[in-house]
Design an enzyme around this catalytic site. Structure first.
Site, short mmCIF file in Angstrom:
data_model
loop_
_atom_site.label_atom_id
_atom_site.label_comp_id
_atom_site.label_asym_id
_atom_site.label_seq_id
_atom_site.Cartn_x
_atom_site.Cartn_y
_atom_site.Cartn_z
N HIS A 214 0.82 -1.21 0.00
CA HIS A 214 0.00 0.00 0.00
C HIS A 214 0.86 1.26 0.00
CE1 HIS A 214 0.33 -0.97 4.39
NE2 HIS A 214 0.45 0.33 4.51
N ASP A 244 0.49 -7.74 0.22
CA ASP A 244 0.70 -6.32 0.48
C ASP A 244 2.22 -6.09 0.49
OD1 ASP A 244 0.67 -3.69 1.26
OD2 ASP A 244 -0.27 -4.03 3.22
N GLY A 331 2.91 4.65 10.44
CA GLY A 331 4.31 4.86 10.11
C GLY A 331 5.13 3.60 10.15
N SER A 333 4.21 0.85 8.70
CA SER A 333 3.94 0.07 7.49
C SER A 333 5.22 -0.25 6.73
CB SER A 333 3.00 0.85 6.56
OG SER A 333 1.67 0.62 6.89
N SER A 349 1.81 -4.78 7.53
CA SER A 349 0.72 -4.40 6.64
C SER A 349 -0.26 -3.47 7.36
CB SER A 349 -0.01 -5.64 6.13
OG SER A 349 -1.14 -5.28 5.37
#
Length: 479
Positions: A214, A244, A331, A333, A349
């Protein structure tokens, strides 16, 4: 142009209490039964060796195997079998596993998951197989109410109490795209921030890194400082759907991209292999907002239904994720999920909760990302599909207490209860967090937004509704 050294910038924070971090090669082997391969008694195993054994038994037992998990207290692999064939049981026991007979086969559990996908795919839900209960565990977050809750509840009930269970989460499932200081991208309405996961070598031999899909969907060009020039460009990105993950190539072919994780407090962990997760094992996560946290793997092949950032009535469904009780926040991710002996497990994710209240966090398996992109892990050559048999390193043993990295002397630390997690002064600005040490905590964007990769400013961009707290983040709250 001078060579750039690209350290893995996943949050170099001060010691959080998760562990007094020692290097993995200080570990001592704890496989007390490994010397007697003929013994029928269950073997004492490290989590990495248990993962290797589970992969071997999958090939041997086939459809008779209905999942497995690591018993971290007894340090044994527990395998579920649905066949009454004594030969199956003998083979599993001879291999060193604890065997228990269960009702639901893997095919039964997969069929239940298909029913859930068809009838209960609503934003804020997730499901994964729990081998400890031999059931599919369905989780609904705080947004699933009214008719949506009734829909999910009735679907779970239709599967039967011996096949599926439903639980409520107090948080909200969201991707953790904003608020970090590790990697940055400038988009139309502000700045997108994520965490770098693992350095890899792309299929064409060029240096690259993995991060969340993402993040790669949200922005194409990435920098190691908020106002700096781009140093890497997205080559592949998958989100939503079957994963992802993003492969991001460094623009400078001479970039030095070491295969290691910055563990904070001036220490790094060499990453030597990609490994598959095992339910019950202890894992560690580094993220640029909250730093080092640990916990256990609770489910595999999880499906998560995030609220779509582009369609108010839509849902972004991601399949094949690892479910854990490790905390994470905005943050984090893309950040690294790894084992104490240097195994790359996952990429952050999304999930629910935070590092104060806890919650569920889901991770993209690294082995699947490597296989899909054709990349290999760092400079180690441990490439796609390295999970099977990749846990053979001596000295990588799970320490007593289940929450120590590299033989930590702090057995009392537990997942999600580190003092000051996420709200330390300068939490986004510690040495080693990025290649640009001038990035400050005040540069972080809000810790509560969905941020599913929408570049329109709904979840990722700084500059809206600034809020204090959690590192004094400036920027959008989003939620």
């Amino acid at each position: 142009m001078p060579k750039r050294k690209a350290a893995i910038a996943v949050g170099g924070v001060a010691a959080l209490g998760a562990a007094a971090f020692l290097l993995p090669n200080a570990n001592a082997s704890q496989d007390g039964a490994s010397g007697d391969t003929s013994a029928a008694a269950p073997k004492v195993l490290k989590a990495s060796d248990a993962s290797d054994l589970a992969s071997q038994l999958q090939k041997i037992l086939g459809d008779a195997l209905a999942g497995s998990y690591y018993d971290s207290n007894a340090k044994q692999l527990v395998v579920n079998v649905v066949s009454g064939d004594n030969n199956v049981i003998v083979q599993a026991k001879k291999a060193g596993a604890v065997v228990r007979q269960v009702k639901n086969s893997t095919a039964d559990l997969q069929a239940a998951a298909k029913t859930l996908k068809a009838k209960a795919t609503v934003p804020g839900t997730a499901w994964a197989v729990d081998p400890k209960t031999n059931k599919v565990v369905v989780t609904a977050d705080s947004t699933v109410t009214g008719a949506k809750w009734d829909r999910v509840e009735s679907t779970v009930k239709s599967l039967g109490s011996d096949m599926a269970t439903l639980k409520k989460s107090s948080g909200k499932f969201k991707t953790f795209v904003s608020g970090g200081d590790a990697i940055f991208s400038q988009v139309q309405n502000g700045t997108v921030r994520c965490s770098l996961g693992f350095n890899v070598t792309a299929k064409d031999g060029s240096p690259a890194f993995l991060t969340a899909g993402h993040c790669g969907v949200a922005a194409k060009d990435w920098s190691d400082s908020e106002t700096g020039q781009p140093i890497a460009t997205v080559d592949q990105a998958t989100f939503p759907g079957d994963g992802d993950f993003s492969l991001v190539k460094y623009n400078d072919a001479n970039t030095q991209a070491p295969s290691e994780v910055n563990a904070g407090n001036g220490q790094t962990v060499p990453i030597t292999q990609a490994v598959d997760a095992t339910v019950g094992e202890t894992v560690f996560r580094m993220g640029s907002t909250t730093g080092l946290h640990n916990g256990q793997v609770t489910g595999l092949d999880a499906t998560v239904n995030f609220q779509s950032e582009t369609d108010p009535n839509g849902v972004d469904t991601v399949n094949g994720l690892i479910q854990t009780n490790v905390c994470a926040e905005a943050g984090d991710s893309g950040g690294s999920l790894f084992t104490q002996d240097g195994g790359a497990v996952g990429l952050t994710s999304g999930g629910s909760g935070d590092c104060t209240a806890g919650g569920e966090t889901f991770f993209q398996p690294v082995t699947a990302a490597l296989q899909a992109t054709g990349a290999t892990l760092g400079d180690s050559g441990a490439g796609a599909g390295a999970g099977a048999g990749a846990g053979d390193q001596a000295g990588g043993g799970e320490q007593a207490g289940g929450d120590q990295v590299g033989g930590s002397a702090d057995p009392s630390a537990s997942a999600g209860d580190q003092a000051g997690a996420g709200d330390q002064s300068g939490a986004g600005d510690q040495s080693g967090a990025t290649a640009d040490p001038s990035a400050t905590a005040g540069d972080q964007s809000g810790a509560g937004q969905s941020g599913a990769g929408d570049a329109s400013g709904t979840g990722e961009q700084a500059g809206n509704n600034g809020q204090a707290g959690n590192g004094d983040q400036a920027g959008n709250s989003g939620e």
